[in-house]
Write a protein that holds these residues in place. Structure first.
Motif, PDB file in Angstrom:
ATOM      1  N   GLY A 182     -52.060  46.847  52.833  1.00  0.00           N
ATOM      2  CA  GLY A 182     -50.625  47.036  52.660  1.00  0.00           C
ATOM      3  C   GLY A 182     -50.210  48.462  52.935  1.00  0.00           C
ATOM      4  O   GLY A 182     -50.983  49.281  53.441  1.00  0.00           O
ATOM      5  N   GLU A 183     -48.980  48.768  52.567  1.00  0.00           N
ATOM      6  CA  GLU A 183     -48.435  50.100  52.791  1.00  0.00           C
ATOM      7  C   GLU A 183     -49.045  51.104  51.813  1.00  0.00           C
ATOM      8  O   GLU A 183     -49.501  50.734  50.730  1.00  0.00           O
ATOM      9  N   PRO A 184     -49.069  52.385  52.178  1.00  0.00           N
ATOM     10  CA  PRO A 184     -49.520  53.409  51.221  1.00  0.00           C
ATOM     11  C   PRO A 184     -48.706  53.355  49.933  1.00  0.00           C
ATOM     12  O   PRO A 184     -47.526  52.997  49.937  1.00  0.00           O
ATOM     13  N   VAL A 185     -49.344  53.695  48.840  1.00  0.00           N
ATOM     14  CA  VAL A 185     -48.734  53.613  47.516  1.00  0.00           C
ATOM     15  C   VAL A 185     -48.519  55.012  46.953  1.00  0.00           C
ATOM     16  O   VAL A 185     -49.396  55.870  47.041  1.00  0.00           O
ATOM     17  N   HIS A 186     -47.330  55.230  46.378  1.00  0.00           N
ATOM     18  CA  HIS A 186     -47.020  56.492  45.714  1.00  0.00           C
ATOM     19  C   HIS A 186     -47.428  56.376  44.252  1.00  0.00           C
ATOM     20  O   HIS A 186     -46.966  55.499  43.530  1.00  0.00           O
ATOM     21  N   VAL A 187     -48.305  57.270  43.812  1.00  0.00           N
ATOM     22  CA  VAL A 187     -48.818  57.266  42.447  1.00  0.00           C
ATOM     23  C   VAL A 187     -48.576  58.635  41.816  1.00  0.00           C
ATOM     24  O   VAL A 187     -48.757  59.664  42.464  1.00  0.00           O
ATOM     25  N   VAL A 188     -48.146  58.638  40.551  1.00  0.00           N
ATOM     26  CA  VAL A 188     -48.067  59.870  39.774  1.00  0.00           C
ATOM     27  C   VAL A 188     -49.270  59.890  38.845  1.00  0.00           C
ATOM     28  O   VAL A 188     -49.479  58.958  38.055  1.00  0.00           O
ATOM     29  N   VAL A 189     -50.083  60.933  38.951  1.00  0.00           N
ATOM     30  CA  VAL A 189     -51.370  61.011  38.256  1.00  0.00           C
ATOM     31  C   VAL A 189     -51.380  62.233  37.341  1.00  0.00           C
ATOM     32  O   VAL A 189     -51.038  63.333  37.775  1.00  0.00           O
ATOM     33  N   ARG A 190     -51.764  62.033  36.094  1.00  0.00           N
ATOM     34  CA  ARG A 190     -51.917  63.172  35.176  1.00  0.00           C
ATOM     35  C   ARG A 190     -53.399  63.471  35.013  1.00  0.00           C
ATOM     36  O   ARG A 190     -54.191  62.599  34.628  1.00  0.00           O
ATOM     37  N   VAL A 191     -53.774  64.711  35.302  1.00  0.00           N
ATOM     38  CA  VAL A 191     -55.151  65.172  35.184  1.00  0.00           C
ATOM     39  C   VAL A 191     -55.178  66.211  34.060  1.00  0.00           C
ATOM     40  O   VAL A 191     -54.403  67.170  34.072  1.00  0.00           O
ATOM     41  N   THR A 192     -56.054  66.003  33.092  1.00  0.00           N
ATOM     42  CA  THR A 192     -56.076  66.814  31.875  1.00  0.00           C
ATOM     43  C   THR A 192     -57.330  67.670  31.806  1.00  0.00           C
ATOM     44  O   THR A 192     -58.432  67.207  32.125  1.00  0.00           O
ATOM     45  N   ASP A 193     -57.146  68.906  31.373  1.00  0.00           N
ATOM     46  CA  ASP A 193     -58.273  69.824  31.176  1.00  0.00           C
ATOM     47  C   ASP A 193     -58.888  69.567  29.807  1.00  0.00           C
ATOM     48  O   ASP A 193     -58.237  69.759  28.778  1.00  0.00           O
ATOM     49  N   GLN A 194     -60.145  69.123  29.793  1.00  0.00           N
ATOM     50  CA  GLN A 194     -60.858  68.902  28.536  1.00  0.00           C
ATOM     51  C   GLN A 194     -62.125  69.750  28.535  1.00  0.00           C
ATOM     52  O   GLN A 194     -63.088  69.447  29.247  1.00  0.00           O
ATOM     53  N   ASP A 195     -62.063  70.828  27.778  1.00  0.00           N
ATOM     54  CA  ASP A 195     -63.205  71.742  27.662  1.00  0.00           C
ATOM     55  C   ASP A 195     -63.684  72.236  29.021  1.00  0.00           C
ATOM     56  O   ASP A 195     -64.890  72.309  29.295  1.00  0.00           O
ATOM     57  N   GLY A 196     -62.722  72.556  29.885  1.00  0.00           N
ATOM     58  CA  GLY A 196     -63.053  73.104  31.186  1.00  0.00           C
ATOM     59  C   GLY A 196     -63.318  72.085  32.268  1.00  0.00           C
ATOM     60  O   GLY A 196     -63.595  72.461  33.417  1.00  0.00           O
TER      61      GLY A 196
END
Length: 217
Positions: A182-196
């Protein structure tokens, strides 16, 4: 650049790329080609109006890293997401039957994303199905920053991501279950810093096409 206070409650849709979570319904694709599975729809990540909030309150601003470090943080978060995607593809190709690859995948995630991965890996391994394909990240960009808590935990980078899925879900004998595409998908991603270590915490599928101007990873 937008900045989200830590107190903001984020309602997310956990995006399972190239797979199916138990009890989830296909989204954004017809039943014959469910490239994505999600939990029930939820509002997109709230975005404060930068023009209306030109500066954080002093107590929140004091928690943020120096401006000179932000670009490096974003690059680390983007690299962590790419590593997460690669780990997912490697584990999915074995039907989540390779314990070392599954452990490596789980080590890239936390929170909602980790919970969804555990459920999906269990379901596909029990069904004896594999993913013959991959998800290509076409572009990434900074969506916002998340202010850490007073104790310094919870620092996050939220990314706009454009992902394209190719391949097929198959039975262990190679029988096609359904195609992924299918078509490319727009995703909002949260990446969290955990102890470096940067870990993928949430993923939310967005309506409409991918934003223009995202940087090719």
């Amino acid at each position: 650049m937008r900045v989200l206070p830590a107190a903001v409650t984020v309602a997310v849709v956990v995006l399972v790329l190239a797979g199916c979570s138990p009890g989830a319904d296909p989204a954004r694709e017809p039943p014959s080609s469910p490239a994505l599975s999600t939990e029930p729809p939820a509002p997109p990540l709230p975005v404060p109006d930068a023009s209306a909030h030109p500066a954080l309150p002093p107590d929140l601003a004091a928690r943020m890293p120096p401006e000179a470090e932000v670009d490096g943080m974003v690059e680390e978060a983007e690299a962590a997401y790419l590593a997460h995607r690669a780990a997912y593809d490697a584990a999915a190709r074995t039907g989540f039957a390779d314990a070392d690859l599954v452990d490596a995948l789980f080590a890239t995630a936390t929170g909602d994303v980790l919970d969804a991965l555990v459920a999906e890996a269990t379901a596909l391994a029990e069904a004896g199905r594999v993913v013959d394909g991959h998800a290509e990240v076409l572009g990434t960009g900074l969506y916002s920053l998340v202010v850490p808590e007073e104790d310094g935990t919870g620092l996050g980078v939220v990314l706009d991501v454009c992902v394209h899925i190719e391949g097929a879900l198959e039975e262990s004998d190679g029988t096609l279950v359904y195609g992924l595409g299918g078509e490319p998908v727009h995703v909002v991603v949260r990446v969290t810093d955990q102890d470096g270590t940067w870990l993928v915490a949430t993923q939310s599928a967005q309506e409409g096409p991918c934003p223009e101007g995202l940087s090719r990873p």
